[in-house]
Design a protein around this motif. Structure first.
Motif, short mmCIF file in Angstrom:
data_model
loop_
_atom_site.label_atom_id
_atom_site.label_comp_id
_atom_site.label_asym_id
_atom_site.label_seq_id
_atom_site.Cartn_x
_atom_site.Cartn_y
_atom_site.Cartn_z
N ALA A 486 -22.55 2.94 24.08
CA ALA A 486 -23.96 3.27 23.88
C ALA A 486 -24.14 4.20 22.68
N MET A 487 -23.22 5.12 22.51
CA MET A 487 -23.31 6.03 21.37
C MET A 487 -23.09 5.28 20.06
N LEU A 488 -22.14 4.37 20.05
CA LEU A 488 -21.92 3.55 18.87
C LEU A 488 -23.19 2.78 18.50
N GLU A 489 -23.83 2.16 19.49
CA GLU A 489 -25.03 1.38 19.23
C GLU A 489 -26.17 2.27 18.73
N HIS A 490 -26.22 3.52 19.21
CA HIS A 490 -27.24 4.46 18.76
C HIS A 490 -27.11 4.73 17.26
N PHE A 491 -25.89 4.94 16.80
CA PHE A 491 -25.68 5.17 15.37
C PHE A 491 -25.96 3.90 14.57
N ILE A 492 -25.49 2.76 15.06
CA ILE A 492 -25.74 1.50 14.35
C ILE A 492 -27.22 1.24 14.20
N ASP A 493 -27.99 1.55 15.24
CA ASP A 493 -29.44 1.35 15.20
C ASP A 493 -30.06 2.17 14.07
#
Length: 502
Positions: A486-493
């Motif tokens: 979820a944290m990875l996706e937050h940065f990618i977003d």
């Protein structure tokens, strides 16, 4: 420093808070730019020499004059011109620079002093080189750094980090003011002279609250005894503050004083430019050749490789492997050095050897509870593991131990604030860092994008890509040590909204 604000034209400079306002709005300026501007406005109309200004912005570091020229040029662009159509900062050819504006020192409430910790707190101020040879400056600096390290490893003390202590190098300030800025009660001051195979050291421990001198002594010894003198000074300070000796585990000491000097000089060069970092690489390699069992030289050489200066284009796979091998060697040579431990822990995280990395971080804190860099590095890794609250706590502790930190602390804090959804705070933090030279711009762009400030975000993304043309979201996601999807996706977003290439 804290406690003074300066108004000129539409600007208000607060060196303590690290802010420059234009008509009440924050101006994005680098940390070193702020330091240079503060040095100039504190002495309006005076000519400040280039060496003096470089010491103000790069304390304790050897840098090329071109770095000063670049920073002054950027300041001129940010400030614009005076009401009379002149530059605020005037060049005095072959000498230095002069600030020509009219300065008003603002009254009103000053920033609060940092609260004293619940344990004896101390800062070691840079020892003064009183010899006739300027080349011995690195010896005095090395003595200061070693005393900071030795005291830092003593449980029961709160010890200010090197970077913040060296912010006072060459500056005339009273002890109480320094102690209030750093939030400590005690200061260690001293001088060193090295000549003809001997060393003379004067040291005194001051209670900055009431002005008492708790301990003072002069040491006149053979240069071969320098590390024994350091141990003796440390022991006497600990005894004075804690009432009894609490000796930490012994450190790995260099057998070659030439290797020691090279290591001290190299540390000042590593994070300034690719050219100076290459010079540091050569110095550290030479130090290891002179003393193959000198753990600290391996430690800094590992970090130099990791930073990507020696191997252009960033921390490539070969550079990462070399750095990890060097860090393991450093820990093997000196398992009691917290600095060696946290660097190994950080590199292991990027290899995704998370269990081993966590154990090394824990050991580093056990060995040295005052090592600010450990907490800053651990904050970075904790955030990527999804432990955002823990990451914020770690970087807050790092800043308390190191109130005037290197730029990468701001990157780590900004990353943690982004992860917590505190986007406005992240923007403010990341604009404190030298975004022209670091990775901060990508986090700044993502934070602006999440705030809906897409035009600003895309400008920052484009500027980042100028210096990092091979950057893609996909490659970055594969190389960063995320443990939380979820944290990875937050940065990618945030990166996608900012317009970074996939």
């Amino acid at each position: 420093m804290r406690g003074l604000r300066f108004a000129f034209g539409p600007f208000v400079l607060d060196p303590g808070a690290g802010t420059l306002l234009r008509n009440g709005d924050t101006v994005a300026v680098s940390h070193r730019g702020l330091q240079l501007l503060a040095a100039l406005v504190e002495r309006p109309g005076e000519i400040l020499g280039k060496a003096e200004l470089m010491d103000a912005a790069w304390p304790g570091m050897a840098v090329e004059e071109g770095n000063l020229t670049v920073q002054i040029s950027q300041l001129r662009k940010l400030l614009g011109i005076t009401a009379d159509g002149d530059d605020w900062i005037v060049t005095v050819p072959r000498v230095g620079y002069r600030f020509i504006g009219v300065i008003e020192q603002l009254s009103g409430a000053m920033p609060k002093s940092l609260p004293l910790p619940d344990k004896p707190s101390i800062a070691v101020l840079p020892f003064v080189n009183i010899g006739d040879d300027p080349a011995q400056e690195s010896f005095a600096d090395g003595l200061t750094e070693d005393l900071i390290t030795d005291l830092s490893r003593t449980r029961g003390l709160f010890v200010i980090a090197r970077n913040s202590a060296f912010a006072y190098k060459g500056k005339a300030m009273n002890a109480r003011a320094i102690a209030e800025e750093l939030g400590v009660r005690y200061l260690l001051e001293g001088s060193a002279r090295r000549i003809a195979g001997r060393v003379r050291i004067n040291a005194q421990l001051v209670d900055a609250v009431n002005g008492d001198h708790l301990w003072a002594e002069r040491f006149d010894r053979s240069l071969d005894d320098i590390f024994a003198v350091q141990d003796e000074v440390t022991g006497k300070i600990v005894e004075a503050l804690l009432g009894r000796l609490r000796a930490p585990p012994p450190r790995n000491r260099p057998k070659s004083l030439e290797a020691y000097d090279l290591c001290v000089r190299a540390r000042k060069l590593m994070d300034d430019s690719p050219q100076t970092a290459q010079e540091a690489h050569l110095m550290l390699t030479r130090a290891i050749a002179l003393d193959p069992d000198y753990a600290e030289a391996y430690r800094w050489l590992a970090m130099n490789h990791w930073m990507g200066w020696v191997h252009s284009g960033g921390p490539t796979e070969p550079a990462r492997g070399i750095a990890l091998d060097l860090a393991r060697r450093a820990v093997a040579l000196d398992p009691n050095d917290a600095g060696c431990r946290w660097i190994l822990a950080y590199l292991l995280s990027y290899e995704r050897s998370f269990a081993e990395a966590d154990a090394e971080f824990a050991k580093a804190i056990e060995l040295d509870p005052n090592e600010a860099d450990t907490f800053a590095a651990l904050s970075d890794i904790a955030v990527l593991a999804g432990r955002v609250g823990e990451g914020l706590e770690h970087i807050a502790k790092a800043f308390r131990l190191n109130p005037f930190p290197p730029g990468w602390y701001y990157l780590v804090r900004g990353q943690a604030q982004y992860a917590a959804g505190e986007y406005a705070a992240a923007v403010e933090t990341l604009r404190r860092d030298e975004t022209y030279r670091t990775s901060s711009r990508r986090f700044l762009a993502a934070s602006l994008a999440q705030l809906g400030r897409l035009d600003e975000a895309r400008v920052e993304a484009e500027l980042f890509l100028v210096g990092n043309p091979r950057f893609t979201i996909g490659h970055w996601a594969m190389t960063e040590p995320f443990r939380d999807a979820a944290m990875l996706e937050h940065f990618i977003d945030g990166y996608r909204k900012a317009g970074f290439p996939e």
